[in-house]
Write an enzyme that holds these catalytic residues in place. Structure first.
Site, short mmCIF file in Angstrom:
data_model
loop_
_atom_site.label_atom_id
_atom_site.label_comp_id
_atom_site.label_asym_id
_atom_site.label_seq_id
_atom_site.Cartn_x
_atom_site.Cartn_y
_atom_site.Cartn_z
N TYR A 210 -47.51 29.96 32.08
CA TYR A 210 -46.28 30.43 31.43
C TYR A 210 -45.07 29.72 32.02
CZ TYR A 210 -42.56 33.59 29.90
OH TYR A 210 -41.41 34.10 29.35
N SER B 132 -36.62 31.12 30.64
CA SER B 132 -36.97 32.26 31.50
C SER B 132 -36.72 31.87 32.95
CB SER B 132 -38.46 32.60 31.32
OG SER B 132 -38.90 33.52 32.31
#
Length: 234
Positions: free
Chosen positions: A156, A143
């Site tokens: 995250y 990501s």
């Protein structure tokens, strides 16, 4: 005939979003696809859709990526069915409450288990057969949160930084073995995972955009390793 005719790919997290799009795109290029996720009903629907297209074969296998035994059986069943695994797409992921101040330890643990341990379990299960054949391609979906950290993404981002570190180190470990590694870092993609996130004045990426990046990486000549792809909305 597609570019991946006769190849076999495992896609984790294939029941929705990016994983589903990757499975369809690879199948569209002729690859047999092994669909892995916990939601077997959704996998069965996708399996039926791909098999009816007659461009490729699909096999749905219910898999929990946090269970090492599940992941090992996934790879074993894929090899038993199709003979080998040419492409392994580590796509399964969790995006939960990511601030440290929230104190939501259980949600952090879910992200760590799926986003890091699940990736490692997948690599561990498929790598021996790839090394034996001196051929294969591991795709890790990270990501842009593994490139940048916001005040809302701490944990995250830590998991996605870890995915990028795993990809970078593994690529070096596997140099001259014939096994390739690609890390793909998507920006905000319009999937159920991103609902309620991101700026409303900026168009999100489509899951198919990431799927096309996967096809680009895996269809390069065997001597070309695309190490890193970052895909962002304009």
């Amino acid at each position: 005939m597609g570019q991946l005719q006769g190849k076999t790919a495992i896609i984790t997290g294939a029941s929705s979003g990016i994983g589903l799009a990757i499975a369809k795109e690879l199948a569209g290029e002729g690859a047999n696809v092994v669909l892995a996720a916990r939601r077997i009903e959704r996998l069965k629907d996708l399996e039926s859709e791909i098999n009816q297209s007659e461009r490729a074969k699909a096999l749905a296998i219910q898999t929990d990526m946090v269970k090492k035994e599940d992941v090992q059986q996934l790879v074993e069943k894929a090899i038993d069915t199709f003979g080998n695994v040419d492409i392994f797409v580590n796509n399964a992921g969790q995006m939960r409450e990511a601030t440290i101040r929230s104190g939501k330890v259980e949600e952090w643990e879910q992200m760590i288990d799926v986003n890091i341990k699940g990736v490692l379990y997948g690599i561990n299960a498929v790598l021996p057969s790839m090394l034996e054949r001196e051929s294969g391609h591991i795709i890790n979906i990270a990501s842009v949160s593994g490139l940048e950290v916001t005040k809302m993404s701490t944990v995250y981002s830590a998991t996605k930084y870890a995915v990028r570190a795993i990809s970078t180190g593994l690529e070096k470990e596997l140099a001259r073995t014939g096994v390739r590694v690609t890390n793909i870092s998507p920006g905000m993609v319009d999937t159920p995972l991103s609902t309620g996130r991101g700026s409303s004045d900026r168009k999100k990426l489509e899951a198919a955009d990431i799927a096309k990046a996967v096809v680009y990486a895996v269809t390069q000549p065997s001597y070309v390793n695309v190490n890193e792809i970052t895909v962002r909305p304009v």
